[in-house]
Write a protein that holds these residues in place. Structure first.
Motif, short mmCIF file in Angstrom:
data_model
loop_
_atom_site.label_atom_id
_atom_site.label_comp_id
_atom_site.label_asym_id
_atom_site.label_seq_id
_atom_site.Cartn_x
_atom_site.Cartn_y
_atom_site.Cartn_z
N CYS A 30 0.79 -1.30 -0.06
CA CYS A 30 0.11 0.21 -0.10
C CYS A 30 0.82 1.34 -0.07
O CYS A 30 0.76 2.07 -0.90
N GLU A 31 1.85 1.38 0.89
CA GLU A 31 2.74 2.51 0.94
C GLU A 31 3.45 2.81 -0.31
O GLU A 31 3.84 3.83 -0.80
N ALA A 32 3.97 1.51 -0.87
CA ALA A 32 4.77 1.74 -2.19
C ALA A 32 3.81 1.93 -3.39
O ALA A 32 4.27 2.79 -4.30
N ALA A 33 2.70 1.15 -3.57
CA ALA A 33 1.88 1.58 -4.65
C ALA A 33 0.42 2.06 -4.75
O ALA A 33 -0.04 2.37 -5.65
N PHE A 34 -0.08 2.50 -3.60
CA PHE A 34 -1.31 3.06 -3.51
C PHE A 34 -1.09 4.46 -2.73
O PHE A 34 -1.90 5.41 -3.02
N GLY A 35 -0.18 4.70 -1.76
CA GLY A 35 -0.14 5.73 -1.13
C GLY A 35 -0.01 5.87 0.50
O GLY A 35 -0.13 4.57 0.93
N PRO A 36 0.55 6.79 1.04
CA PRO A 36 0.89 6.82 2.46
C PRO A 36 -0.24 6.59 3.15
O PRO A 36 -1.32 7.14 2.79
N ILE A 37 -0.27 5.58 4.11
CA ILE A 37 -1.37 5.25 5.17
C ILE A 37 -1.46 6.66 6.22
O ILE A 37 -0.41 6.67 6.98
N VAL A 38 -2.57 7.31 6.20
CA VAL A 38 -2.86 8.32 7.33
C VAL A 38 -3.61 7.88 8.32
O VAL A 38 -3.87 8.63 9.37
N GLY A 39 -4.47 6.63 8.15
CA GLY A 39 -5.54 6.27 9.11
C GLY A 39 -5.74 4.86 8.79
O GLY A 39 -5.48 4.18 7.85
#
Ligand code: NAI
Length: 264
Positions: free
Chosen positions: A78-87
């Motif tokens: 997710c961090e690499a391909a979808f975006g930074p996890i904020v929640g």
């Protein structure tokens, strides 16, 4: 992440009931959502039901939240391909209504494993990434059964009581990293889970103990989640257990209208 991009919120149990409604609410408010659920058929159905206007906003991953390796890989991807996890919204959970003397240790362990350990596994994996950015909001879905001694809930209630304490400990430890940790304790909410677990007798007892005298709808939790997720609106709120329960935990002596209509 651009100025308009609010980042990714992981919603476990995102393919049914409360999790699905919260995932939809977050999408509607402009967050990207990664739903994690163990049931592939539910994921397929939720994908169809939720079809976001912009499909780049919604992804699903199939996994058991208790599988540490799978969750760690999903979070990395997710961090690499979808975006930074904020929640994170930890809604995956299981429930059983069984008198304590009939409760087998195996089912007790299973409930603790999913509701407590599974929620921890996901929260910890996400928080390790949030720490680097010094920001994040983690929301556990506890229950009023983790705050009161509801009959039949020795395992479920203990698991949700564990979630309550976990929320407080993680809030205290992660405050230094800019990560806020809160829990929502829903009262009875109309979902596939309650349709299975709540018999007609259980249902009428709940209705007589809720000040508003009705079950809640999953979408009635959206406002609280949207507020807790939004740093600009809840930046000083952490370590809280917020009951969204139609007045169940507040109720002592019922008013005359509850007594007249009461069935339990
Ligand atoms: P639900 O059964 O409709 O949805 C739960 C989802 O979690 C399902 O899609 C299921 O596949 C998923 N799930 C279960 N175990 C999993 C696992 N090991 N790994 C990944 N996914 C898993 O249930 P509902 O009612 O939406 O409940 C959601 C949460 O809210 C649960 O934690 C429940 O304990 C809590 N809650 C529900 C209340 C209610 O009245 N419905 C009241 C208070 C709390």
């Amino acid at each position: 992440m651009t100025a308009q991009d609010k980042g990714v919120v992981i919603v476990t149990g995102g393919a049914s009931g409360i999790g699905q409604a919260l995932a939809q609410g977050l999408l509607d408010e402009g967050w990207r959502v990664l739903g994690i659920d163990v049931q592939p058929d539910r994921i397929d159905a939720a994908r169809r039901e939720m079809l976001a206007a912009d499909t780049s906003m919604l992804r699903f991953a199939q996994a058991d939240v208790t599988d540490e390796t799978a969750i760690s890989e999903i979070v990395q991807d997710c961090e690499a391909a979808f975006g930074p996890i904020v929640g994170v919204v930890n809604s995956a959970g299981i429930a059983r209504d069984i008198p304590c003397l009939d409760t087998e240790v195996d089912i007790f362990r299973q409930i603790l494993e999913v509701n407590v350990i599974g929620s921890f596994v996901v929260a910890r994996a996400a928080a390790r990434h949030m720490r680097a950015r010094q920001a994040g909001s983690i929301i556990f879905i506890a229950s009023v059964s983790g705050m009161r001694g509801n009959q039949g809930r020795v395992a479920y209630g203990a698991s949700k009581g564990g979630v309550v304490t976990m929320t407080q400990v993680m809030a205290v430890e992660l405050a230094q990293h800019g990560i806020r940790v809160n829990a929502i304790a829903p009262g009875p909410i109309e979902t596939p889970l309650t349709q299975v677990v709540h018999t007609p007798e259980v249902r009428s007892t709940w209705e007589s103990r809720v000040a508003l005298r009705r079950y809640g709808r999953p979408d009635e939790l959206r406002g609280t989640v949207g507020w807790l997720m939004d740093e600009s609106r809840s930046s000083y709120v952490t370590g809280q257990i917020i009951a969204v329960d139609g007045g169940f935990t507040a109720m002592g002596l019922p008013g005359p209208w509850q007594q007249q209509a009461g069935t339990a």
